[in-house]
Design a protein around this motif. Structure first.
Motif, PDB file in Angstrom:
ATOM      1  N   LEU A  34       1.722 -15.619  -8.379  1.00 28.21           N
ATOM      2  CA  LEU A  34       1.445 -14.969  -7.106  1.00 28.21           C
ATOM      3  C   LEU A  34       0.625 -15.899  -6.222  1.00 28.21           C
ATOM      4  N   HIS A  35       1.064 -16.055  -4.981  1.00 24.80           N
ATOM      5  CA  HIS A  35       0.323 -16.872  -4.023  1.00 24.80           C
ATOM      6  C   HIS A  35      -0.427 -16.003  -3.009  1.00 24.80           C
ATOM      7  N   ALA A  36       0.213 -14.955  -2.540  1.00 27.34           N
ATOM      8  CA  ALA A  36      -0.428 -14.042  -1.582  1.00 27.34           C
ATOM      9  C   ALA A  36       0.400 -12.772  -1.507  1.00 27.34           C
ATOM     10  N   TRP A  37      -0.252 -11.667  -1.197  1.00 21.62           N
ATOM     11  CA  TRP A  37       0.464 -10.423  -0.933  1.00 21.62           C
ATOM     12  C   TRP A  37      -0.393  -9.516  -0.057  1.00 21.62           C
ATOM     13  N   VAL A  38       0.297  -8.566   0.576  1.00 22.08           N
ATOM     14  CA  VAL A  38      -0.395  -7.511   1.310  1.00 22.08           C
ATOM     15  C   VAL A  38       0.360  -6.214   1.094  1.00 22.08           C
ATOM     16  N   ILE A  39      -0.383  -5.148   0.845  1.00 22.77           N
ATOM     17  CA  ILE A  39       0.186  -3.806   0.704  1.00 22.77           C
ATOM     18  C   ILE A  39      -0.147  -3.056   1.980  1.00 22.77           C
ATOM     19  N   MET A  40       0.852  -2.855   2.805  1.00 22.95           N
ATOM     20  CA  MET A  40       0.720  -2.119   4.053  1.00 22.95           C
ATOM     21  C   MET A  40       1.006  -0.637   3.784  1.00 22.95           C
ATOM     22  N   PRO A  41       0.778   0.255   4.737  1.00 27.48           N
ATOM     23  CA  PRO A  41       0.984   1.685   4.473  1.00 27.48           C
ATOM     24  C   PRO A  41       2.386   2.065   4.031  1.00 27.48           C
ATOM     25  N   ASN A  42       3.425   1.341   4.510  1.00 22.96           N
ATOM     26  CA  ASN A  42       4.792   1.730   4.141  1.00 22.96           C
ATOM     27  C   ASN A  42       5.652   0.572   3.646  1.00 22.96           C
ATOM     28  N   HIS A  43       5.034  -0.586   3.367  1.00 24.06           N
ATOM     29  CA  HIS A  43       5.803  -1.716   2.855  1.00 24.06           C
ATOM     30  C   HIS A  43       4.865  -2.740   2.241  1.00 24.06           C
ATOM     31  N   VAL A  44       5.447  -3.721   1.568  1.00 22.38           N
ATOM     32  CA  VAL A  44       4.661  -4.809   0.991  1.00 22.38           C
ATOM     33  C   VAL A  44       5.314  -6.136   1.337  1.00 22.38           C
ATOM     34  N   HIS A  45       4.488  -7.177   1.439  1.00 25.78           N
ATOM     35  CA  HIS A  45       4.945  -8.559   1.550  1.00 25.78           C
ATOM     36  C   HIS A  45       4.347  -9.333   0.371  1.00 25.78           C
ATOM     37  N   VAL A  46       5.156 -10.167  -0.267  1.00 28.21           N
ATOM     38  CA  VAL A  46       4.689 -10.946  -1.407  1.00 28.21           C
ATOM     39  C   VAL A  46       5.206 -12.374  -1.286  1.00 28.21           C
ATOM     40  N   LEU A  47       4.329 -13.344  -1.505  1.00 25.60           N
ATOM     41  CA  LEU A  47       4.691 -14.749  -1.594  1.00 25.60           C
ATOM     42  C   LEU A  47       4.554 -15.133  -3.059  1.00 25.60           C
ATOM     43  N   VAL A  48       5.670 -15.459  -3.716  1.00 24.57           N
ATOM     44  CA  VAL A  48       5.680 -15.572  -5.174  1.00 24.57           C
ATOM     45  C   VAL A  48       6.646 -16.659  -5.626  1.00 24.57           C
TER      46      VAL A  48
END
Length: 219
Positions: free
Chosen positions: A122-136
């Protein structure tokens, strides 16, 4: 900034001269072993179906006029016209936004880190209210498809059990982009960091993570 390569993990980016595995469910996916990816997936109710239908029609029409393989400029145009549109719809906060609840976000974060540095990096991620972004970056054990499917299956089941809900939790498919090079990687890391700010989210309605080396480079 002058970087010491020994202080950071070895990253593999898209290789235009190597074999690419191509697959398509509802969305196209390109695969290269152990390359870095930018992944986005969302709750099942995060974008109204009318908006998604319009998006699919316009995307399919564009793709008919621009058959693959794409040049870098064509790919950039695709993401400007279509990926960015989806991101704006997601940031509008449609749907139940169940990931706004810290307990639900904690389940997702725990799933991300369960196999970190074993099956993937895992390099970075964010959990938003209705979605997620992941750099992996997937490792040698599991493909990106299996990794994302495992995240979605485990978290959807756990959060449904916690809330007493049933049925689909996540949208069936997901968006992913092969990372082209170092600049692309850092642009994605910056996007993930800035997403809550750009969406004007208050503190406590999102959760974010950066690997220590990513945080150092971005600081």
């Amino acid at each position: 900034m002058e970087l010491d390569p020994s202080a950071y993990p070895a990253l593999k980016f898209f290789d235009a001269f190597a074999e690419v595995e191509k697959s398509q469910n509802r969305l196209p996916h390109w695969r290269q072993d152990q390359a870095a990816y930018f992944v986005t997936y969302r709750l099942h109710d995060s974008v109204p179906e009318m908006l998604m239908n319009t998006w699919r029609i316009e995307r399919d029409q564009w793709c008919e006029k621009h058959p693959r393989p794409w040049s870098a400029d064509t790919e950039a145009d695709y993401h400007k016209q279509f990926s960015s549109v989806i991101d704006r719809h997601l940031d509008d906060g449609h749907g139940s936004c169940l990931l706004r609840e810290p307990a639900n976000a904690g389940i997702v974060a725990g799933a991300f880190h369960h196999y970190d540095q074993r099956n993937y990096l895992l390099h970075a991620w964010v959990i938003m209210p209705n979605h997620v972004h992941v750099l992996v970056s997937p490792g040698e054990v599991d493909s990106l498809n299996r990794i994302v499917a495992g995240w979605k299956r485990f978290t959807g089941t756990r959060i449904n059990a916690r809330t007493g809900a049933s049925g689909a939790f996540w949208q069936k498919d997901y968006f992913d982009r092969l990372i082209r090079d170092w600049d692309h990687f850092m642009n994605v890391a910056r996007y993930i960091r800035r997403n809550p700010v750009n969406a004007k989210l208050p503190v406590g309605s999102f959760v974010a993570y950066e690997a220590p080396w990513v945080e150092r480079v971005l600081s």
